[in-house]
Design a protein around this motif. Structure first.
Motif, PDB file in Angstrom:
ATOM      1  N   VAL A  58       0.840  -1.204   0.000  1.00  0.00           N
ATOM      2  CA  VAL A  58       0.000   0.000   0.000  1.00  0.00           C
ATOM      3  C   VAL A  58       0.873   1.251   0.000  1.00  0.00           C
ATOM      4  N   ARG A  59       0.307   2.324  -0.510  1.00  0.00           N
ATOM      5  CA  ARG A  59       0.945   3.637  -0.403  1.00  0.00           C
ATOM      6  C   ARG A  59       0.654   4.177   0.989  1.00  0.00           C
ATOM      7  N   ARG A  60       1.642   4.750   1.623  1.00  0.00           N
ATOM      8  CA  ARG A  60       1.442   5.324   2.954  1.00  0.00           C
ATOM      9  C   ARG A  60       0.636   6.607   2.833  1.00  0.00           C
ATOM     10  N   PRO A  61      -0.453   6.747   3.600  1.00  0.00           N
ATOM     11  CA  PRO A  61      -1.254   7.971   3.522  1.00  0.00           C
ATOM     12  C   PRO A  61      -0.471   9.213   3.940  1.00  0.00           C
ATOM     13  N   ASP A  62       0.460   9.069   4.873  1.00  0.00           N
ATOM     14  CA  ASP A  62       1.227  10.227   5.333  1.00  0.00           C
ATOM     15  C   ASP A  62       2.441  10.524   4.449  1.00  0.00           C
ATOM     16  N   GLU A  63       2.840   9.569   3.620  1.00  0.00           N
ATOM     17  CA  GLU A  63       3.942   9.746   2.663  1.00  0.00           C
ATOM     18  C   GLU A  63       3.592   8.992   1.384  1.00  0.00           C
TER      19      GLU A  63
ATOM     20  N   SER B 213      -1.213   1.478  10.476  1.00  0.00           N
ATOM     21  CA  SER B 213      -2.468   2.198  10.717  1.00  0.00           C
ATOM     22  C   SER B 213      -2.590   2.711  12.142  1.00  0.00           C
ATOM     23  N   ARG B 214      -1.863   2.125  13.069  1.00  0.00           N
ATOM     24  CA  ARG B 214      -1.904   2.632  14.445  1.00  0.00           C
ATOM     25  C   ARG B 214      -1.322   4.035  14.526  1.00  0.00           C
ATOM     26  N   GLN B 215      -0.443   4.393  13.593  1.00  0.00           N
ATOM     27  CA  GLN B 215       0.129   5.737  13.550  1.00  0.00           C
ATOM     28  C   GLN B 215      -0.565   6.624  12.512  1.00  0.00           C
ATOM     29  N   PHE B 216      -0.785   6.090  11.295  1.00  0.00           N
ATOM     30  CA  PHE B 216      -1.315   6.941  10.231  1.00  0.00           C
ATOM     31  C   PHE B 216      -2.785   6.712   9.914  1.00  0.00           C
ATOM     32  N   GLY B 217      -3.459   5.859  10.675  1.00  0.00           N
ATOM     33  CA  GLY B 217      -4.894   5.664  10.491  1.00  0.00           C
ATOM     34  C   GLY B 217      -5.236   4.685   9.381  1.00  0.00           C
ATOM     35  N   ALA B 218      -6.517   4.549   9.142  1.00  0.00           N
ATOM     36  CA  ALA B 218      -7.005   3.634   8.107  1.00  0.00           C
ATOM     37  C   ALA B 218      -6.538   4.112   6.731  1.00  0.00           C
ATOM     38  N   VAL B 219      -6.286   3.165   5.857  1.00  0.00           N
ATOM     39  CA  VAL B 219      -5.773   3.445   4.519  1.00  0.00           C
ATOM     40  C   VAL B 219      -6.918   3.353   3.512  1.00  0.00           C
ATOM     41  N   PRO B 220      -7.101   4.369   2.671  1.00  0.00           N
ATOM     42  CA  PRO B 220      -8.125   4.264   1.631  1.00  0.00           C
ATOM     43  C   PRO B 220      -7.836   3.076   0.702  1.00  0.00           C
ATOM     44  N   TYR B 221      -8.911   2.380   0.325  1.00  0.00           N
ATOM     45  CA  TYR B 221      -8.764   1.194  -0.529  1.00  0.00           C
ATOM     46  C   TYR B 221      -8.009   1.545  -1.817  1.00  0.00           C
ATOM     47  N   ALA B 222      -8.181   2.767  -2.315  1.00  0.00           N
ATOM     48  CA  ALA B 222      -7.516   3.182  -3.560  1.00  0.00           C
ATOM     49  C   ALA B 222      -6.000   3.214  -3.424  1.00  0.00           C
ATOM     50  N   MET B 223      -5.472   3.229  -2.198  1.00  0.00           N
ATOM     51  CA  MET B 223      -4.024   3.269  -2.003  1.00  0.00           C
ATOM     52  C   MET B 223      -3.395   1.877  -1.990  1.00  0.00           C
TER      53      MET B 223
END
Length: 168
Positions: A78-83, A135-145
């Protein structure tokens, strides 16, 4: 004089164009395969220990993601939501609507937090829970990532194996 020279180099130009077309077709084939079918990834870092070791090379596939069949227990890239420029390999722990409880800070307290995964998102965690940024740090990841699902370890040979879903 100019036309004679052109006639001399014409076979070489024709052959060069022929080989260039072959290379272009091959690169298009590789692009289509890696985008729509499968790819290769090298895993680094300790977050997925003991399932994967630093330096494992794995095969990934995108068909399951495109069909919407990625679920709990699957190992995904997955792509990291924060990076968003960085991709990580993690295991899906929960999907939209699931409640997830986790230690907010395992090192300093035993306080647990509970989160409901939003619609269209996934909760991902590394198998090595004490040394994983997830996810404990950056939260749930959008499925698109989600980029792809890991299905096979190919390197090193001693780790050669099929990867299934491990729900825990």
């Amino acid at each position: 004089m100019g036309m004679e020279r052109l006639k001399e180099i014409a076979p070489f130009v024709r052959e060069a164009l022929h080989h260039t077309a072959r290379v272009a077709k091959f690169l298009c084939f590789v692009h289509v395969c890696s985008t729509y079918l499968c790819g290769v990834a090298m895993l680094t870092g300790p977050s997925m220990l003991p399932t994967f070791n630093h330096g494992n090379i794995v095969l990934t596939e995108t068909i399951t993601k495109r069909l919407g069949r990625v679920g709990s227990g699957d190992v995904v890239v997955v792509r990291r939501p924060d990076e968003p420029r960085n991709v990580v390999c993690k295991r899906i722990k929960a999907v939209n609507g699931d409640a997830v409880s986790y230690l907010s800070d395992a090192e300093t307290s035993s306080e647990r937090e509970t989160v409901v995964v939003p619609k269209g998102h996934l909760w991902v965690e590394g198998d090595n829970t004490h040394n994983s940024r997830d996810s404990r740090q950056f939260g749930a990841v959008p499925y698109a990532m989600v980029e792809s699902r890991v299905f096979f370890v190919v390197w090193p040979p001693k780790d050669f194996r099929l990867i299934g879903s491990k729900v825990s």
